[in-house]
Design a protein around this motif. Structure first.
Motif, PDB file in Angstrom:
ATOM      1  N   LEU A  91      -9.799  13.226  15.548  1.00  0.00           N
ATOM      2  CA  LEU A  91      -9.925  12.865  14.142  1.00  0.00           C
ATOM      3  C   LEU A  91     -11.282  13.249  13.559  1.00  0.00           C
ATOM      4  O   LEU A  91     -12.296  13.302  14.255  1.00  0.00           O
ATOM      5  N   GLN A  92     -11.269  13.484  12.243  1.00  0.00           N
ATOM      6  CA  GLN A  92     -12.494  13.658  11.477  1.00  0.00           C
ATOM      7  C   GLN A  92     -13.082  12.283  11.161  1.00  0.00           C
ATOM      8  O   GLN A  92     -12.384  11.271  11.233  1.00  0.00           O
ATOM      9  N   PRO A  93     -14.382  12.222  10.781  1.00  0.00           N
ATOM     10  CA  PRO A  93     -15.005  10.925  10.512  1.00  0.00           C
ATOM     11  C   PRO A  93     -14.270  10.081   9.471  1.00  0.00           C
ATOM     12  O   PRO A  93     -14.113   8.863   9.650  1.00  0.00           O
ATOM     13  N   ALA A  94     -13.789  10.709   8.393  1.00  0.00           N
ATOM     14  CA  ALA A  94     -13.082   9.940   7.372  1.00  0.00           C
ATOM     15  C   ALA A  94     -11.779   9.351   7.918  1.00  0.00           C
ATOM     16  O   ALA A  94     -11.385   8.232   7.562  1.00  0.00           O
ATOM     17  N   GLN A  95     -11.107  10.092   8.773  1.00  0.00           N
ATOM     18  CA  GLN A  95      -9.876   9.592   9.380  1.00  0.00           C
ATOM     19  C   GLN A  95     -10.170   8.449  10.342  1.00  0.00           C
ATOM     20  O   GLN A  95      -9.446   7.444  10.388  1.00  0.00           O
TER      21      GLN A  95
ATOM     22  N   PRO B 175       0.830  -1.205   0.000  1.00  0.00           N
ATOM     23  CA  PRO B 175       0.000   0.000   0.000  1.00  0.00           C
ATOM     24  C   PRO B 175       0.862   1.251   0.000  1.00  0.00           C
ATOM     25  O   PRO B 175       2.084   1.184   0.179  1.00  0.00           O
ATOM     26  N   ASP B 176       0.205   2.381  -0.193  1.00  0.00           N
ATOM     27  CA  ASP B 176       0.902   3.668  -0.185  1.00  0.00           C
ATOM     28  C   ASP B 176       1.513   3.900   1.190  1.00  0.00           C
ATOM     29  O   ASP B 176       0.815   4.019   2.184  1.00  0.00           O
ATOM     30  N   GLN B 177       2.841   3.967   1.229  1.00  0.00           N
ATOM     31  CA  GLN B 177       3.522   4.062   2.515  1.00  0.00           C
ATOM     32  C   GLN B 177       3.250   5.386   3.213  1.00  0.00           C
ATOM     33  O   GLN B 177       3.102   5.435   4.428  1.00  0.00           O
ATOM     34  N   ALA B 178       3.157   6.469   2.465  1.00  0.00           N
ATOM     35  CA  ALA B 178       2.889   7.759   3.098  1.00  0.00           C
ATOM     36  C   ALA B 178       1.512   7.743   3.756  1.00  0.00           C
ATOM     37  O   ALA B 178       1.331   8.238   4.868  1.00  0.00           O
ATOM     38  N   TYR B 179       0.526   7.151   3.095  1.00  0.00           N
ATOM     39  CA  TYR B 179      -0.818   7.071   3.672  1.00  0.00           C
ATOM     40  C   TYR B 179      -0.820   6.194   4.912  1.00  0.00           C
ATOM     41  O   TYR B 179      -1.464   6.527   5.918  1.00  0.00           O
ATOM     42  N   GLN B 180      -0.109   5.080   4.864  1.00  0.00           N
ATOM     43  CA  GLN B 180      -0.053   4.199   6.027  1.00  0.00           C
ATOM     44  C   GLN B 180       0.576   4.898   7.221  1.00  0.00           C
ATOM     45  O   GLN B 180       0.151   4.692   8.366  1.00  0.00           O
ATOM     46  N   ARG B 181       1.564   5.738   6.968  1.00  0.00           N
ATOM     47  CA  ARG B 181       2.165   6.479   8.083  1.00  0.00           C
ATOM     48  C   ARG B 181       1.161   7.471   8.674  1.00  0.00           C
ATOM     49  O   ARG B 181       1.150   7.695   9.888  1.00  0.00           O
ATOM     50  N   ARG B 182       0.322   8.055   7.816  1.00  0.00           N
ATOM     51  CA  ARG B 182      -0.705   8.958   8.339  1.00  0.00           C
ATOM     52  C   ARG B 182      -1.701   8.199   9.211  1.00  0.00           C
ATOM     53  O   ARG B 182      -2.118   8.693  10.259  1.00  0.00           O
ATOM     54  N   VAL B 183      -2.081   7.001   8.770  1.00  0.00           N
ATOM     55  CA  VAL B 183      -3.006   6.198   9.575  1.00  0.00           C
ATOM     56  C   VAL B 183      -2.376   5.837  10.918  1.00  0.00           C
ATOM     57  O   VAL B 183      -3.042   5.847  11.959  1.00  0.00           O
ATOM     58  N   ASP B 184      -1.067   5.520  10.901  1.00  0.00           N
ATOM     59  CA  ASP B 184      -0.370   5.243  12.161  1.00  0.00           C
ATOM     60  C   ASP B 184      -0.458   6.441  13.102  1.00  0.00           C
ATOM     61  O   ASP B 184      -0.671   6.290  14.313  1.00  0.00           O
ATOM     62  N   ASP B 185      -0.280   7.632  12.553  1.00  0.00           N
ATOM     63  CA  ASP B 185      -0.339   8.836  13.380  1.00  0.00           C
ATOM     64  C   ASP B 185      -1.760   9.075  13.893  1.00  0.00           C
ATOM     65  O   ASP B 185      -1.961   9.438  15.058  1.00  0.00           O
ATOM     66  N   TRP B 186      -2.761   8.860  13.032  1.00  0.00           N
ATOM     67  CA  TRP B 186      -4.149   9.067  13.457  1.00  0.00           C
ATOM     68  C   TRP B 186      -4.538   8.129  14.601  1.00  0.00           C
ATOM     69  O   TRP B 186      -5.294   8.515  15.489  1.00  0.00           O
ATOM     70  N   SER B 187      -4.025   6.915  14.564  1.00  0.00           N
ATOM     71  CA  SER B 187      -4.412   5.938  15.586  1.00  0.00           C
ATOM     72  C   SER B 187      -3.925   6.322  16.978  1.00  0.00           C
ATOM     73  O   SER B 187      -4.396   5.760  17.974  1.00  0.00           O
ATOM     74  N   THR B 188      -3.020   7.282  17.075  1.00  0.00           N
ATOM     75  CA  THR B 188      -2.514   7.711  18.381  1.00  0.00           C
ATOM     76  C   THR B 188      -3.297   8.892  18.950  1.00  0.00           C
ATOM     77  O   THR B 188      -3.053   9.291  20.092  1.00  0.00           O
ATOM     78  N   ARG B 189      -4.214   9.476  18.171  1.00  0.00           N
ATOM     79  CA  ARG B 189      -4.981  10.642  18.658  1.00  0.00           C
ATOM     80  C   ARG B 189      -6.412  10.573  18.119  1.00  0.00           C
ATOM     81  O   ARG B 189      -6.851  11.436  17.365  1.00  0.00           O
TER      82      ARG B 189
END
Length: 272
Positions: free
Chosen positions: A133-137, A115-129
């Motif tokens: 988050l917005q609904p889509a996140q 998968p897109d590595q940059a997107y996966q890193r964003r998901v990793d960051d979202w999971s910590t806060r």
């Protein structure tokens, strides 16, 4: 990834088409040369004189001026470079070779399945806060959890709820269907599936949504949301008895000051 390679192929085909068009326009002779244009102009001057529209002096002056422009144009014209079939073949072969080399290099050194590595890193960051988050996140984080725990009903329930909140009713319905496959008697999952189908159908209660609501009430008669939609569907069909059967327990469960109760009481068909 498939979409990427489709776009790459279209871009290569477009480049080849542009090269072919340019090569053809350079190789084909122009339909009207300077000499042909000048000859037509002189012939037109002769016709004007023959019709009496030009006298002898004006005719002579106009012919002299036209001849002067013709000679000036011929002296300043340089032959356009011509591109032959062999040149176009070499250019197209070069485009094909470059495309094939790029594809081969990507297959050897790339990772098309990742998968897109940059997107996966964003998901990793979202999971910590999660609280920020917005609904889509939140839906993206829930999708990660459901992927990591595909047999966890709670993860699927969270995914369905997050997608519904993110205005993705079809995605929510897919998650709730997966949950129902694992827990066929989960009344809440049936009710949320019906709500997702209604949202996806522009608030129309279709047959599939109504069937989901019936399953919800079958497994749990206290599913008030499912009762509301079943009563609404019956009201739209003119089935007053079913509407009363579905809405009467719902009205009793709502607080007397609740505006939703007042609206249901106002719309409830009266018993004959």
């Amino acid at each position: 990834m498939i979409a990427f390679w489709i776009m790459t192929g279209l871009a290569a085909a477009g480049a080849a088409l542009l090269v072919l068009t340019g090569a053809r326009s350079g190789a084909d002779p122009t339909p009207a040369t300077q000499a042909e244009i000048g000859a037509r102009e002189l012939a037109e001057l002769d016709r004007l004189k023959a019709r009496g529209l030009l006298d002898e002096a004006a005719h002579a002056a106009a012919r002299a001026e036209a001849a002067r422009r013709l000679l000036a144009g011929q002296s300043g014209t340089t032959p356009a470079p011509q591109t032959g079939r062999r040149d176009r073949l070499w250019v197209l072969s070069g485009i094909a070779a470059a495309t094939a080399a790029a594809l081969g290099l990507y297959i050897l050194t790339g990772s098309p399945g990742l998968p897109d590595q940059a997107y996966q890193r964003r998901v990793d960051d979202w999971s910590t806060r999660l609280e920020t988050l917005q609904p889509a996140q939140l839906a993206a984080v829930a999708a990660r959890a459901a992927q990591d725990r595909p047999n966890d009903p709670q993860a699927l329930a969270m995914l369905g709820a997050a997608r519904f909140a993110a205005d993705d009713p079809l995605g929510a319905a897919s998650a709730f269907r997966r949950l129902i496959e694992r827990e066929p008697e989960n009344a809440q999952a049936w009710a949320r599936l019906g709500e997702s189908l209604v949202r996806a159908n522009d608030d129309q209660i279709g047959a599939d949504a109504e069937a989901a609501f019936r399953q919800a009430v079958k497994h749990d008669p206290d599913q008030l949301g499912a009762r509301f939609f079943l009563g609404e569907a019956a009201l739209r069909r003119g089935d007053a008895a079913t509407t009363r059967a579905m809405w009467t327990p719902l009205i009793a469960a709502l607080d007397p000051a609740d505006p939703r109760r007042k609206d249901l009481e106002r719309r409830l068909p009266r018993a004959e």
